[in-house]
Design a protein around this motif. Structure first.
Motif, PDB file in Angstrom:
ATOM      1  N   MET A   1       0.791  -1.161   0.115  1.00 23.21           N
ATOM      2  CA  MET A   1       0.002  -0.129  -0.117  1.00 23.21           C
ATOM      3  C   MET A   1       0.847   1.219  -0.061  1.00 23.21           C
ATOM      4  N   LEU A   2       0.566   2.022  -0.899  1.00 19.50           N
ATOM      5  CA  LEU A   2       1.107   3.451  -0.863  1.00 19.50           C
ATOM      6  C   LEU A   2       0.663   4.529  -0.218  1.00 19.50           C
ATOM      7  N   PHE A   3       1.496   5.427   0.729  1.00 16.86           N
ATOM      8  CA  PHE A   3       1.103   6.325   1.493  1.00 16.86           C
ATOM      9  C   PHE A   3       1.987   7.419   1.166  1.00 16.86           C
ATOM     10  N   GLN A   4       1.343   8.653   1.154  1.00 16.41           N
ATOM     11  CA  GLN A   4       1.993  10.053   1.249  1.00 16.41           C
ATOM     12  C   GLN A   4       2.131  10.366   2.623  1.00 16.41           C
ATOM     13  N   VAL A   5       3.282  10.914   3.230  1.00 16.86           N
ATOM     14  CA  VAL A   5       3.476  11.186   4.412  1.00 16.86           C
ATOM     15  C   VAL A   5       4.058  12.694   4.594  1.00 16.86           C
ATOM     16  N   LYS A   6       3.423  13.509   5.289  1.00 20.64           N
ATOM     17  CA  LYS A   6       3.638  14.838   5.353  1.00 20.64           C
ATOM     18  C   LYS A   6       4.819  15.053   6.163  1.00 20.64           C
ATOM     19  N   ASP A   7       6.014  15.774   5.702  1.00 16.81           N
ATOM     20  CA  ASP A   7       7.016  16.149   6.361  1.00 16.81           C
ATOM     21  C   ASP A   7       7.851  14.964   6.648  1.00 16.81           C
ATOM     22  N   LEU A   8       8.043  13.876   5.806  1.00 18.61           N
ATOM     23  CA  LEU A   8       8.812  12.659   5.866  1.00 18.61           C
ATOM     24  C   LEU A   8      10.218  13.015   5.869  1.00 18.61           C
ATOM     25  N   ALA A   9      10.918  12.789   6.876  1.00 18.82           N
ATOM     26  CA  ALA A   9      12.287  12.827   7.008  1.00 18.82           C
ATOM     27  C   ALA A   9      12.797  11.678   6.808  1.00 18.82           C
ATOM     28  N   GLY A  10      14.261  11.420   6.919  1.00 20.69           N
ATOM     29  CA  GLY A  10      14.968  10.397   6.696  1.00 20.69           C
ATOM     30  C   GLY A  10      14.829   9.348   7.576  1.00 20.69           C
ATOM     31  N   ASP A  11      13.795   9.466   8.479  1.00 19.78           N
ATOM     32  CA  ASP A  11      13.702   8.526   9.692  1.00 19.78           C
ATOM     33  C   ASP A  11      12.669   7.338   9.442  1.00 19.78           C
ATOM     34  N   THR A  12      12.861   6.421   8.279  1.00 20.86           N
ATOM     35  CA  THR A  12      12.104   5.492   8.200  1.00 20.86           C
ATOM     36  C   THR A  12      12.027   4.261   9.101  1.00 20.86           C
ATOM     37  N   GLY A  13      13.042   4.244   9.954  1.00 19.33           N
ATOM     38  CA  GLY A  13      13.196   3.098  10.788  1.00 19.33           C
ATOM     39  C   GLY A  13      12.084   3.536  12.060  1.00 19.33           C
ATOM     40  N   ALA A  14      11.851   4.466  12.417  1.00 18.42           N
ATOM     41  CA  ALA A  14      10.693   5.159  13.178  1.00 18.42           C
ATOM     42  C   ALA A  14       9.466   4.609  12.788  1.00 18.42           C
ATOM     43  N   ILE A  15       9.206   4.944  11.450  1.00 18.92           N
ATOM     44  CA  ILE A  15       8.110   4.513  10.841  1.00 18.92           C
ATOM     45  C   ILE A  15       7.819   3.284  11.000  1.00 18.92           C
ATOM     46  N   ALA A  16       8.899   2.368  10.201  1.00 25.97           N
ATOM     47  CA  ALA A  16       8.604   0.779  10.361  1.00 25.97           C
ATOM     48  C   ALA A  16       8.382   0.356  11.837  1.00 25.97           C
ATOM     49  N   ALA A  17       9.372   0.924  12.855  1.00 25.78           N
ATOM     50  CA  ALA A  17       8.969   0.352  14.237  1.00 25.78           C
ATOM     51  C   ALA A  17       7.571   0.568  14.761  1.00 25.78           C
ATOM     52  N   ALA A  18       7.038   1.813  14.407  1.00 27.67           N
ATOM     53  CA  ALA A  18       5.473   2.296  14.799  1.00 27.67           C
ATOM     54  C   ALA A  18       4.462   1.130  13.899  1.00 27.67           C
ATOM     55  N   LEU A  19       4.793   0.732  12.955  1.00 27.89           N
ATOM     56  CA  LEU A  19       3.974  -0.266  12.140  1.00 27.89           C
ATOM     57  C   LEU A  19       4.407  -1.655  12.781  1.00 27.89           C
ATOM     58  N   ARG A  20       5.577  -1.985  13.097  1.00 32.86           N
ATOM     59  CA  ARG A  20       5.821  -3.059  13.630  1.00 32.86           C
ATOM     60  C   ARG A  20       5.232  -3.597  15.110  1.00 32.86           C
ATOM     61  N   ALA A  21       4.771  -2.483  15.628  1.00 39.67           N
ATOM     62  CA  ALA A  21       4.124  -2.573  16.784  1.00 39.67           C
ATOM     63  C   ALA A  21       2.868  -3.226  16.683  1.00 39.67           C
ATOM     64  N   HIS A  22       2.151  -3.117  15.390  1.00 40.77           N
ATOM     65  CA  HIS A  22       1.111  -3.713  15.096  1.00 40.77           C
ATOM     66  C   HIS A  22       1.043  -4.973  14.401  1.00 40.77           C
ATOM     67  N   ASP A  23       2.017  -5.162  13.791  1.00 39.32           N
ATOM     68  CA  ASP A  23       2.584  -6.308  12.850  1.00 39.32           C
ATOM     69  C   ASP A  23       3.859  -6.312  12.765  1.00 39.32           C
ATOM     70  N   ALA A  24       4.245  -7.487  13.378  1.00 38.54           N
ATOM     71  CA  ALA A  24       5.850  -7.798  13.474  1.00 38.54           C
ATOM     72  C   ALA A  24       6.433  -7.948  12.268  1.00 38.54           C
ATOM     73  N   ASN A  25       5.710  -8.219  11.207  1.00 37.73           N
ATOM     74  CA  ASN A  25       6.435  -8.603   9.980  1.00 37.73           C
ATOM     75  C   ASN A  25       6.349  -7.493   8.967  1.00 37.73           C
ATOM     76  N   ALA A  26       5.602  -6.282   9.378  1.00 36.16           N
ATOM     77  CA  ALA A  26       5.729  -5.304   8.532  1.00 36.16           C
ATOM     78  C   ALA A  26       6.876  -4.730   7.908  1.00 36.16           C
ATOM     79  N   LYS A  27       6.755  -4.477   6.442  1.00 34.91           N
ATOM     80  CA  LYS A  27       8.154  -4.132   5.789  1.00 34.91           C
ATOM     81  C   LYS A  27       7.524  -2.625   5.212  1.00 34.91           C
ATOM     82  N   VAL A  28       8.631  -1.420   5.395  1.00 35.56           N
ATOM     83  CA  VAL A  28       8.544  -0.377   4.701  1.00 35.56           C
ATOM     84  C   VAL A  28       9.657   0.008   3.790  1.00 35.56           C
ATOM     85  N   THR A  29       9.238   0.556   2.686  1.00 27.75           N
ATOM     86  CA  THR A  29      10.501   1.179   1.737  1.00 27.75           C
ATOM     87  C   THR A  29       9.851   2.534   1.469  1.00 27.75           C
TER      88      THR A  29
END
Length: 81
Positions: free
Chosen positions: A1-29
């Motif tokens: 699923m594609l998402f537009q993220v307002k003010d996306l900085a280079g910290d995709t690790g924090a985004i992935a961690a937020a999603l993995r709190a709900h799905d341990a296998n979540a992948k983010v590019t």
């Protein structure tokens, strides 16, 4: 699923961690220049948006580009073979 993220900085690790709190296998590019992320998870779009909002990221779902297969044509995505 594609998402537009307002003010996306280079910290995709924090985004992935937020999603993995709900799905341990979540992948983010991410595409930082475009401010977009592609999420592969067992979550609905609304669940992804809620998880990102809770982590401080405002996001909206983008429509998925349609892949059209035209036999022998240049629109082939290559995933059929």
């Amino acid at each position: 699923m594609l998402f537009q993220v307002k003010d996306l900085a280079g910290d995709t690790g924090a985004i992935a961690a937020a999603l993995r709190a709900h799905d341990a296998n979540a992948k983010v590019t991410s595409d930082l220049l475009a401010g977009r992320i592609d999420v592969s998870a067992q979550l609905t779009a609304n669940q992804v948006i809620a998880a990102l909002l809770a982590a401080g990221y405002e996001a909206s779902r983008m429509s998925e580009p349609r892949q059209i297969h035209v036999s022998g044509g240049s629109d082939c995505c290559g995933s059929c073979s």
